[in-house]
Design a protein around this motif. Structure first.
Motif, mmCIF file in Angstrom:
data_model
loop_
_atom_site.group_PDB
_atom_site.id
_atom_site.type_symbol
_atom_site.label_atom_id
_atom_site.label_comp_id
_atom_site.label_asym_id
_atom_site.label_seq_id
_atom_site.Cartn_x
_atom_site.Cartn_y
_atom_site.Cartn_z
ATOM 1 N N ALA A 150 15.244 -4.585 14.075
ATOM 2 C CA ALA A 150 13.674 -5.112 14.564
ATOM 3 C C ALA A 150 13.329 -4.171 13.863
ATOM 4 O O ALA A 150 11.486 -4.277 13.234
ATOM 5 C CB ALA A 150 13.529 -5.700 15.519
ATOM 6 N N VAL A 151 12.645 -2.480 14.907
ATOM 7 C CA VAL A 151 11.821 -2.014 14.029
ATOM 8 C C VAL A 151 11.843 -1.804 12.449
ATOM 9 O O VAL A 151 11.003 -1.792 12.116
ATOM 10 C CB VAL A 151 12.229 -0.954 14.854
ATOM 11 N N TYR A 152 13.206 -1.621 12.372
ATOM 12 C CA TYR A 152 13.506 -1.376 10.784
ATOM 13 C C TYR A 152 12.256 -1.674 9.926
ATOM 14 O O TYR A 152 11.827 -1.554 8.883
ATOM 15 C CB TYR A 152 14.616 -1.176 10.325
ATOM 16 N N ARG A 153 12.401 -3.445 9.750
ATOM 17 C CA ARG A 153 11.946 -4.661 9.238
ATOM 18 C C ARG A 153 11.088 -4.783 9.401
ATOM 19 O O ARG A 153 9.488 -4.737 8.572
ATOM 20 C CB ARG A 153 12.117 -5.884 9.982
ATOM 21 N N GLN A 154 9.939 -3.295 10.923
ATOM 22 C CA GLN A 154 8.841 -3.749 10.817
ATOM 23 C C GLN A 154 8.092 -2.525 9.440
ATOM 24 O O GLN A 154 7.628 -2.558 8.808
ATOM 25 C CB GLN A 154 7.930 -3.234 12.211
ATOM 26 N N ALA A 155 8.718 -1.148 9.680
ATOM 27 C CA ALA A 155 9.045 -0.246 9.103
ATOM 28 C C ALA A 155 9.377 -0.320 7.137
ATOM 29 O O ALA A 155 7.845 -0.299 6.795
ATOM 30 C CB ALA A 155 9.475 1.221 8.985
ATOM 31 N N THR A 156 9.898 -1.354 7.078
ATOM 32 C CA THR A 156 10.195 -1.608 5.660
ATOM 33 C C THR A 156 9.683 -3.103 5.400
ATOM 34 O O THR A 156 8.756 -2.590 3.762
ATOM 35 C CB THR A 156 11.776 -2.368 5.209
ATOM 36 N N ASP A 157 8.829 -4.073 5.795
ATOM 37 C CA ASP A 157 7.543 -4.839 5.334
ATOM 38 C C ASP A 157 6.327 -4.106 5.429
ATOM 39 O O ASP A 157 5.249 -3.868 4.404
ATOM 40 C CB ASP A 157 7.779 -6.010 7.016
ATOM 41 N N LEU A 158 6.525 -3.074 6.224
ATOM 42 C CA LEU A 158 5.092 -2.088 5.839
ATOM 43 C C LEU A 158 4.885 -1.372 4.114
ATOM 44 O O LEU A 158 3.862 -1.815 3.506
ATOM 45 C CB LEU A 158 4.496 -1.131 7.362
ATOM 46 N N MET A 159 6.156 -0.765 3.632
ATOM 47 C CA MET A 159 6.549 -0.092 2.858
ATOM 48 C C MET A 159 5.876 -1.427 1.638
ATOM 49 O O MET A 159 5.340 -0.695 1.284
ATOM 50 C CB MET A 159 7.350 0.336 3.373
ATOM 51 N N LYS A 160 6.744 -2.073 1.922
ATOM 52 C CA LYS A 160 7.413 -3.177 1.133
ATOM 53 C C LYS A 160 5.970 -3.946 0.926
ATOM 54 O O LYS A 160 5.597 -4.431 -0.336
ATOM 55 C CB LYS A 160 8.301 -4.023 1.030
ATOM 56 N N LEU A 161 5.484 -4.495 1.699
ATOM 57 C CA LEU A 161 4.162 -5.905 1.730
ATOM 58 C C LEU A 161 3.170 -4.605 1.690
ATOM 59 O O LEU A 161 2.029 -5.288 0.967
ATOM 60 C CB LEU A 161 4.229 -6.403 2.559
ATOM 61 N N GLU A 162 2.372 -3.229 2.079
ATOM 62 C CA GLU A 162 1.722 -2.517 1.418
ATOM 63 C C GLU A 162 1.337 -1.508 1.005
ATOM 64 O O GLU A 162 0.833 -1.215 0.170
ATOM 65 C CB GLU A 162 0.905 -2.644 3.280
ATOM 66 N N LEU A 163 2.349 -0.375 1.457
ATOM 67 C CA LEU A 163 2.041 1.122 0.319
ATOM 68 C C LEU A 163 2.620 0.929 -1.074
ATOM 69 O O LEU A 163 1.835 1.453 -1.726
ATOM 70 C CB LEU A 163 2.956 2.120 1.106
ATOM 71 N N LEU A 164 4.183 -0.251 -0.734
ATOM 72 C CA LEU A 164 4.328 0.108 -2.502
ATOM 73 C C LEU A 164 3.307 -0.366 -3.313
ATOM 74 O O LEU A 164 3.661 0.167 -4.442
ATOM 75 C CB LEU A 164 6.184 0.052 -2.779
ATOM 76 N N PRO A 165 3.071 -1.756 -3.165
ATOM 77 C CA PRO A 165 1.970 -2.612 -3.914
ATOM 78 C C PRO A 165 1.447 -1.712 -4.427
ATOM 79 O O PRO A 165 0.559 -1.915 -5.235
ATOM 80 C CB PRO A 165 2.033 -3.304 -3.194
ATOM 81 N N GLN A 166 0.478 -0.728 -3.750
ATOM 82 C CA GLN A 166 -0.983 -0.284 -4.223
ATOM 83 C C GLN A 166 -0.636 0.491 -4.761
ATOM 84 O O GLN A 166 -1.104 1.419 -5.584
ATOM 85 C CB GLN A 166 -1.593 0.285 -2.624
ATOM 86 N N ALA A 167 0.745 1.438 -4.560
ATOM 87 C CA ALA A 167 1.061 2.637 -5.663
ATOM 88 C C ALA A 167 1.308 2.155 -6.849
ATOM 89 O O ALA A 167 0.661 2.796 -8.203
ATOM 90 C CB ALA A 167 1.786 3.644 -4.780
ATOM 91 N N TYR A 168 2.595 1.413 -7.051
ATOM 92 C CA TYR A 168 2.515 0.825 -8.148
ATOM 93 C C TYR A 168 1.507 -0.040 -9.221
ATOM 94 O O TYR A 168 1.063 0.123 -10.565
ATOM 95 C CB TYR A 168 3.570 -0.612 -7.730
ATOM 96 N N ASN A 169 0.281 -0.813 -7.971
ATOM 97 C CA ASN A 169 -1.048 -1.835 -8.783
ATOM 98 C C ASN A 169 -1.172 -0.115 -9.237
ATOM 99 O O ASN A 169 -2.196 -0.748 -10.597
ATOM 100 C CB ASN A 169 -1.477 -2.369 -7.838
ATOM 101 N N LEU A 170 -1.612 1.088 -8.562
ATOM 102 C CA LEU A 170 -2.674 2.205 -9.039
ATOM 103 C C LEU A 170 -1.948 2.086 -10.355
ATOM 104 O O LEU A 170 -2.564 2.273 -11.370
ATOM 105 C CB LEU A 170 -2.279 3.530 -7.853
ATOM 106 N N THR A 171 -0.785 2.268 -10.995
ATOM 107 C CA THR A 171 -0.094 3.083 -11.946
ATOM 108 C C THR A 171 -0.138 2.358 -13.121
ATOM 109 O O THR A 171 -0.510 2.049 -14.099
ATOM 110 C CB THR A 171 1.705 2.721 -11.656
ATOM 111 N N LEU A 172 0.044 0.401 -12.691
ATOM 112 C CA LEU A 172 -0.240 -0.426 -13.903
ATOM 113 C C LEU A 172 -1.879 0.109 -14.565
ATOM 114 O O LEU A 172 -1.979 -0.260 -15.703
ATOM 115 C CB LEU A 172 0.079 -2.321 -13.345
#
Lengths: 280, 488
Positions: free
Chosen positions: B179-201
């Motif tokens: 349950a705690v890992y889900r919070q962490a990975t969702d934060l990563m997948k839904l907030e952090l990674l999209p921003q980084a990837y969109n900057l690359t694009l």
């Protein structure tokens, strides 16, 4: 509206002639395929029978989340609201409509899939939905997608949802063909199918309409990235669409629209900008 | 017949086809007047040459700056940022999977890797922020990633502490840890990674636009430089002939020097602009396009490898992670297939055809593009290793499907040859090495472009051009002054 397009095109033609005139013959490469960037009017393909997303009212007007997002993105592309023509598309006609040019863009719960990307350029996604399953209220046997084994599942032509179940997850459900999700919901209530499996946003719209007759099992099993369908190769339009989607999340419009259309359905939509697919 | 049809001729001096009034007003009926007029035309033409050449060189400089020094490096920095973030989450999943089986030797390695990636993410973020100094939105995005990273670390640490306390065998941890890992990975997948990837694009989009606009501008302004240069040379030659004829002299040396100077300058400018256009093209199509494609392939690959860990870690979301794994695999290398089984079969067939003849690129996706654009051993090596990580995936899923999660976990997290993480590292190294090759091409083109802009006998073109133009004007003035003096 026809005239507006004609003059834009002829003006673009004149600009191209002018550009050629000042280019050395050896040096000037063709500037890629034609782009809808700079057009003054757009034909946008939306669904006509999906409540909450794209629904045509009896007076012919379209309304829904997809329609509002389309209006926002078109405005960012410099299109006046009265220069947008909404054209109804179905899951089966989306690719053809883009390929033959009868629409310029598609906002129609259009999941980005690698297979579709071979035919269409996708801007966005502007939202990531999750596939879930809807059953009749009294049906408690189906708790998640694996319980669809041996059940009758509605399969909409051109949709990716049933493929997720029977092909990608290899669940042996019996497919019953249909042409749209509104037909599926009708078939579900008529007991001609046992389940409708598709994106939570679509199901939420129908569930809100059918009241207590339909139940969503709430066991999501995929990420469905709703893309903006653009004619294959129009990178300029794709990049402009991505910037518009970024702005939509940045200025709070996305959150407001999600709340407007799905605030009462019990869904908890994600309000962060999705990871874009990339245009090239 | 003709004579009668012609209307009466206007009152004009015979032999003059031009109207005489303005000629007289400008004093063009006298020799010094004509010299002055011709000299003025020559000076204007030289000034015109200076202006168009300046614009042309400005276009080349802008193109090099955006592609070579701003958006281009931004793509690399944000690509590194994405990879480091995605790998952090992947390592957390591996730590949680190994459980109490510390003798797997992999837990500590995963933890070390986690800290390394944390430091890399910081460095890449700082670099990305510096490169986006002129773009406040991009800078805000980088800041937002760093803020989110703080929250992510808290969640990840909590998950790892709870996991330690749970003391479970290798495989999925208990529900409260997930349950705690889900919070962490969702934060990563839904907030952090999209921003980084969109900057690359976004960096990629900026480069594409700048390239299209600036290269076309350099090429069309090259034509203008040539035309205006020719006009200036013609004006100088005209003046030279007029002076020679009127004063019965062979050459006016100042004018001759100015003409010669302008010929050399025009040729050099046209050559420079051709060179700049060629360097822009080499940087963009020879280097940048592949850097972008391969950076995206690397990012999506890491994320699909992480989905493999998450698939084992979180049985409640196993379907979602399996489907995402298939989608991402197809994004990287596309062969038509309805599910993972078909994908593996299709991949084997496509690879067999490719190895038989590397020109048979029957697949699409990032590697389809790359294998078509830059065939060679570097791509082949990546493809071979990609096939290997897919084969590992097949084995892991087979073990997991048979209920042997412990064996599946060992195969996934081990860092020795034959384990999935090891094979993935080998694969990633091959990708990094190809990015490095394209980076070298890119850097070389940008360096050459910069050097040519900065280099000439008199130094920087920006300094040479006004000096040379001014020199030519002075020579014109000197050349005609002596002749005009004869009339005083």
């Amino acid at each position: 509206m026809k005239r507006v397009r004609a003059t834009t095109r002829s003006r673009a033609g004149a600009a191209a002639v002018l550009a050629l005139a000042i280019c050395l013959p050896s040096a000037c490469s063709a500037g890629g395929p034609p782009s809808i960037v700079g057009e003054q009017s757009l034909r946008i393909g939306v669904k006509a029978d999906q409540p909450g997303l794209g629904l045509r009212a009896p007076d012919g007007r379209f309304a829904g989340f997809d329609v509002d997002v389309a209006r926002y993105v078109a405005a960012k592309l410099g299109i006046r609201p009265d220069h947008i023509t909404f054209v109804p598309v179905t899951s089966a006609t989306r690719e053809t409509a883009l390929e033959n040019g009868s629409v310029d863009m598609v906002f129609a719960t259009y999941s980005i899939t690698p297979e579709r990307e071979t035919k269409v350029t996708f801007g966005g996604p502007y939202y990531v939905a999750h596939q879930d399953t809807a059953v009749r209220r009294g049906d408690t046997a189906i708790r998640n997608v694996h319980d669809l084994k041996g059940k009758r599942l509605c399969a909409v032509a051109g949709s990716n949802s049933w493929k997720r179940v029977t092909q990608e997850l290899n669940i042996a459900a019996t497919l019953v063909p249909a042409t749209s999700y509104s037909e599926c919901v009708a078939m579900l209530l008529d007991r001609r199918v046992d389940a409708v499996s598709t994106d939570d946003l679509i199901l939420a719209g129908f569930a809100a309409r059918q009241g207590s007759a339909v139940r969503i099992v709430n066991a999501p099993f995929s990420d469905e990235r709703y893309g903006i369908g653009i004619k294959k190769g129009d990178l300029g339009a794709c990049e402009a669409a991505n910037r518009a989607v970024s702005a939509m999340y940045l200025d709070g419009t996305a959150a407001a629209l999600l709340h407007k259309w799905f605030g009462t359905t019990g869904l908890q939509p994600d309000t962060h900008v999705p990871q874009f697919e990339g245009c090239g | 017949m003709l004579a009668t049809a012609t209307p009466p001729a206007p009152r004009q001096r015979p032999g003059r086809w031009w109207p005489t009034a303005p000629v007289r007003r400008l004093g063009l009926q006298t020799t010094p007047g004509r010299i002055r007029a011709l000299a003025a035309i020559a000076v204007l033409a030289i000034a015109g040459f200076y202006i168009v050449a300046n614009i042309a060189i400005g276009n080349a400089r802008d193109g090099l700056r955006v592609i070579g020094h701003d958006a281009g490096p931004q793509v690399l920095a944000t690509g590194d940022l994405f990879f480091a973030l995605s790998d952090m989450d992947s390592q957390v999943a591996n730590v949680l999977l190994t459980g109490r089986e510390h003798d797997l030797g992999t837990r500590q390695q995963a933890l070390n890797r986690y800290s390394q990636e944390r430091a890399t993410a910081d460095r890449a973020a700082i670099q990305a922020a510096e490169l986006s100094a002129s773009n406040p939105i991009d800078q805000a995005t980088v800041r937002s990633v760093l803020d989110g990273l703080g929250r992510y670390e808290q969640l990840a640490t909590r998950a790892m502490v709870l996991n330690e306390q749970a003391n479970h065998p290798a495989g999925p941890p208990p529900g409260h840890v997930i349950a705690v890992y889900r919070q962490a990975t969702d934060l990563m997948k839904l907030e952090l990674l999209p921003q980084a990837y969109n900057l690359t694009l976004e960096g990629g989009a900026t480069v594409r636009e700048a390239y299209a606009a600036k290269r076309a501008a350099v090429l069309s302004s090259r034509l203008w430089v040539a035309l205006v240069g020719l006009a200036a040379i013609a004006a100088l030659a005209g003046l030279q002939f007029f002076v020679a004829a009127r004063f019965r002299r062979l050459v006016n040396s100042a004018l001759a020097l100015a003409t010669l100077g302008l010929i050399v300058l025009s040729l050099a400018a046209v050559r420079l602009l051709s060179g700049e256009a060629a360097q822009l093209q080499a940087a963009k199509t020879g280097g940048f396009d592949s850097i972008l494609t391969m950076s995206r392939a690397r990012a999506i690959s890491n994320s699909l490898h992480a989905d493999e860990s998450r698939f084992l870690l979180d049985p409640g979301r196993a379907d979602t992670y399996s489907l995402a794994y298939l989608d991402k695999s197809q994004t990287v290398l596309y062969v038509p297939s309805g599910n993972l089984g078909e994908y593996h079969t299709g991949l084997s067939a496509a690879m067999k055809a490719y190895h038989a003849n590397p020109r048979t690129v029957s697949f699409l996706g990032f590697y389809g593009d790359e294998a078509r654009a830059h065939p060679g051993p570097a791509v082949t090596s990546i493809l071979t290793r990609f096939q290997q990580i897919q084969a590992d995936d097949q084995r892991i899923r087979r073990l997991a499907g048979a209920g042997d999660t412990q064996q599946a976990t060992t195969l996934l997290t081990g860092r020795t040859a034959g384990s999935s993480s090891y094979d993935f590292d080998q694969y990633d190294k091959a990708v990094v090495s190809l990015i490095g090759m394209h980076r070298a091409t890119f850097d070389q083109a940008i360096r050459t472009g910069d050097r040519e802009l900065g280099q000439s006998i008199l130094g920087n073109w920006a300094a040479l051009l006004p000096l040379a133009a001014l020199g030519a004007v002075i020579l014109v003035v000197v050349g005609v002054r002596a002749r005009l003096a004869e009339y005083r």
